[in-house]
Design a protein around this motif. Structure first.
Motif, PDB file in Angstrom:
ATOM      1  N   THR A 111      29.572  -2.340   6.723  1.00 20.56           N
ATOM      2  CA  THR A 111      29.375  -2.727   5.320  1.00 20.56           C
ATOM      3  C   THR A 111      30.206  -1.957   4.218  1.00 20.56           C
ATOM      4  O   THR A 111      30.980  -1.076   4.734  1.00 20.56           O
ATOM      5  CB  THR A 111      27.940  -0.802   5.135  1.00 20.56           C
ATOM      6  OG1 THR A 111      27.061  -2.042   5.429  1.00 20.56           O
ATOM      7  CG2 THR A 111      27.720  -0.762   3.450  1.00 20.56           C
ATOM      8  N   VAL A 112      30.766  -2.326   3.142  1.00 25.08           N
ATOM      9  CA  VAL A 112      32.134  -2.089   2.248  1.00 25.08           C
ATOM     10  C   VAL A 112      30.650  -1.110   1.318  1.00 25.08           C
ATOM     11  O   VAL A 112      29.675  -1.289   0.588  1.00 25.08           O
ATOM     12  CB  VAL A 112      32.628  -3.092   1.567  1.00 25.08           C
ATOM     13  CG1 VAL A 112      33.728  -2.560   0.362  1.00 25.08           C
ATOM     14  CG2 VAL A 112      32.911  -4.008   2.400  1.00 25.08           C
ATOM     15  N   ALA A 113      31.658   0.203   1.436  1.00 27.47           N
ATOM     16  CA  ALA A 113      31.567   1.223  -0.181  1.00 27.47           C
ATOM     17  C   ALA A 113      31.901   1.326  -0.623  1.00 27.47           C
ATOM     18  O   ALA A 113      33.368   1.104  -1.079  1.00 27.47           O
ATOM     19  CB  ALA A 113      31.674   2.730   0.378  1.00 27.47           C
ATOM     20  N   ARG A 136      27.861  -1.514  -1.159  1.00 28.42           N
ATOM     21  CA  ARG A 136      27.349  -0.588  -1.134  1.00 28.42           C
ATOM     22  C   ARG A 136      27.808   0.342  -2.255  1.00 28.42           C
ATOM     23  O   ARG A 136      28.444   1.363  -2.168  1.00 28.42           O
ATOM     24  CB  ARG A 136      26.677   0.524  -0.266  1.00 28.42           C
ATOM     25  CG  ARG A 136      26.433   1.984  -0.728  1.00 28.42           C
ATOM     26  CD  ARG A 136      25.912   2.715   1.158  1.00 28.42           C
ATOM     27  NE  ARG A 136      25.127   4.117   0.970  1.00 28.42           N
ATOM     28  CZ  ARG A 136      24.817   4.940   1.257  1.00 28.42           C
ATOM     29  NH1 ARG A 136      25.672   4.420   2.344  1.00 28.42           N
ATOM     30  NH2 ARG A 136      24.900   6.029   0.795  1.00 28.42           N
ATOM     31  N   ALA A 147      31.018   8.241   3.021  1.00 29.58           N
ATOM     32  CA  ALA A 147      30.260   7.278   3.614  1.00 29.58           C
ATOM     33  C   ALA A 147      31.439   6.191   5.035  1.00 29.58           C
ATOM     34  O   ALA A 147      30.455   6.056   6.111  1.00 29.58           O
ATOM     35  CB  ALA A 147      29.864   6.102   2.447  1.00 29.58           C
ATOM     36  N   VAL A 148      32.427   6.570   4.555  1.00 26.78           N
ATOM     37  CA  VAL A 148      33.222   6.326   6.140  1.00 26.78           C
ATOM     38  C   VAL A 148      33.001   7.452   6.961  1.00 26.78           C
ATOM     39  O   VAL A 148      33.219   6.562   7.604  1.00 26.78           O
ATOM     40  CB  VAL A 148      34.659   5.317   5.200  1.00 26.78           C
ATOM     41  CG1 VAL A 148      35.264   5.072   6.306  1.00 26.78           C
ATOM     42  CG2 VAL A 148      34.191   4.053   4.460  1.00 26.78           C
ATOM     43  N   GLU A 152      28.820   5.152   8.058  1.00 28.24           N
ATOM     44  CA  GLU A 152      27.562   4.442   6.920  1.00 28.24           C
ATOM     45  C   GLU A 152      27.879   3.161   6.725  1.00 28.24           C
ATOM     46  O   GLU A 152      27.581   2.664   6.092  1.00 28.24           O
ATOM     47  CB  GLU A 152      27.364   5.574   6.348  1.00 28.24           C
ATOM     48  CG  GLU A 152      26.381   6.344   6.474  1.00 28.24           C
ATOM     49  CD  GLU A 152      26.263   8.321   5.613  1.00 28.24           C
ATOM     50  OE1 GLU A 152      26.626   7.035   4.127  1.00 28.24           O
ATOM     51  OE2 GLU A 152      24.921   8.541   5.493  1.00 28.24           O
ATOM     52  N   ALA A 153      29.552   3.375   6.130  1.00 18.79           N
ATOM     53  CA  ALA A 153      30.202   2.273   5.967  1.00 18.79           C
ATOM     54  C   ALA A 153      31.668   1.923   6.676  1.00 18.79           C
ATOM     55  O   ALA A 153      31.813   2.913   7.402  1.00 18.79           O
ATOM     56  CB  ALA A 153      30.794   1.992   4.541  1.00 18.79           C
ATOM     57  N   GLN A 154      32.323   0.723   7.069  1.00 13.54           N
ATOM     58  CA  GLN A 154      33.431   0.618   7.599  1.00 13.54           C
ATOM     59  C   GLN A 154      34.581   0.474   6.779  1.00 13.54           C
ATOM     60  O   GLN A 154      35.858   0.534   7.566  1.00 13.54           O
ATOM     61  CB  GLN A 154      33.296  -0.626   8.522  1.00 13.54           C
ATOM     62  CG  GLN A 154      32.157  -0.598   9.700  1.00 13.54           C
ATOM     63  CD  GLN A 154      30.830  -0.169   8.829  1.00 13.54           C
ATOM     64  OE1 GLN A 154      30.776  -0.973   8.293  1.00 13.54           O
ATOM     65  NE2 GLN A 154      30.601   1.017  10.375  1.00 13.54           N
ATOM     66  N   ALA A 156      35.853   1.649   3.007  1.00 16.66           N
ATOM     67  CA  ALA A 156      35.739   1.813   1.001  1.00 16.66           C
ATOM     68  C   ALA A 156      36.920   0.851   0.442  1.00 16.66           C
ATOM     69  O   ALA A 156      37.807   1.101   0.536  1.00 16.66           O
ATOM     70  CB  ALA A 156      35.815   3.745   0.611  1.00 16.66           C
ATOM     71  N   SER A 203      40.127   2.541   5.703  1.00 15.38           N
ATOM     72  CA  SER A 203      39.174   2.455   6.303  1.00 15.38           C
ATOM     73  C   SER A 203      39.567   4.175   7.109  1.00 15.38           C
ATOM     74  O   SER A 203      40.263   4.912   6.997  1.00 15.38           O
ATOM     75  CB  SER A 203      39.413   1.257   7.089  1.00 15.38           C
ATOM     76  OG  SER A 203      40.246   1.066   7.373  1.00 15.38           O
TER      77      SER A 203
END
Length: 293
Positions: A111-113, A136, A147-148, A152-154, A156, A203
């Motif tokens: 997922t991308v934040a 996201r 989030a990273v 929650e995300a891989q 940003a 990341s």
């Protein structure tokens, strides 16, 4: 001799019609060739996906993130270097960016934040990661980075730092490096003469080198040095900056330097700098600004 009347003149024969079958046959043959090539391309794409799945399941891959921006840059540079013909180079990049994104999605949980100041930055993230990757949107860079950090995300995607930006937008001043590091600069490719919007991707962990990279270095100083003094100090240490941002927050001066090559923690040149702290924030593949349209 008397003039002939209109009725005495024989009508000209109609032009001979071109054979109807020849152009239709040629068009059909070209379409058949396109269908054959499409099948071959599809076979290769499926084979590539199978290899990616095998790689993801291998012990060598382990639990590492599928994000490999350096490897992707190496592939795109190689393809652009061999590219010829009428198909624009930008189309080649877009095709492979979709393949890269789908390959990452295949490996699960990618997922991308995104924190974007402008709509074009959001489009930039979608173009870079492709349609298969969930994106996201988040209201701040701090939320995207959190989030990273939380898994929650891989990755940003954040706005490119700018001189004089407000404190809440200067995300690089508090980036939790080396845990979080800049890993890519978007877009990787643009036609020569274009000035596209740009962003940075952050990341977990160190990025992978591409062979032609640039690093970001955060510098903290207790005393107020001018831009020229800092450039001179960096140059004397063997780290001449390509660009330099300065921020003065109370009694602390922070600078963001863009440097050629990979500069990582432990680089002996950093200890030669007359500053309180010099912290590498990661590196990214040098973007391609080609002549291919």
């Amino acid at each position: 001799m008397t003039a002939a009347s209109d009725t005495d003149i024989a009508p000209a024969p109609p032009p001979e019609a071109a054979p109807q079958g020849s152009s239709a046959d040629a068009l059909g043959a070209l379409r058949t060739e396109i269908d054959r090539l499409d099948d071959q391309i599809h076979d290769l794409v499926m084979r590539r996906a199978a290899v990616v799945a095998e790689l993801a399941n291998s012990r060598v891959k382990g639990g590492a993130s599928p994000l490999r921006p350096g490897r992707e840059a190496m592939i795109l540079r190689r393809l652009l270097g061999r590219h010829a013909g009428a198909l624009p180079g930008g189309a080649v990049v877009r095709l492979w960016r979709e393949i890269f994104g789908a390959s990452s999605a295949m490996q699960g949980g990618f997922t991308v934040a995104l924190h974007a100041r402008r709509p074009e930055e959001a489009r930039l993230a979608r173009d870079h990661f492709g349609g298969a990757i969930p994106i996201r949107p988040l209201p701040s860079a701090a939320r995207a980075l959190a989030a990273v950090a939380a898994g929650e995300a891989q990755v940003a995607v954040l706005p490119l730092p700018e001189e004089g930006e407000p404190d809440e937008q200067a995300w690089w001043t508090s980036l939790d490096a080396p845990r979080l590091q800049v890993a890519a600069r978007l877009p990787f490719w643009a036609a020569k003469g274009e000035s596209p919007p740009e962003a940075l991707a952050v990341s977990l962990g160190a990025p992978d080198p591409s062979g032609a990279d640039r690093s970001l270095l955060r510098i903290e100083m207790a005393e107020d040095r001018g831009r020229a003094q800092l450039v001179a100090a960096l140059t004397a240490a063997g780290l001449p900056p390509r660009s330099l941002l300065l921020r003065r927050d109370g009694g602390v001066v922070r600078a963001l330097a863009e440097l050629d090559g990979v500069v990582a923690e432990g680089d002996p040149r950093l200890s030669a700098l007359p500053v309180a702290r010099a912290l590498p924030l990661g590196f990214y593949a040098v973007p391609e600004r080609g002549v291919l349209g």
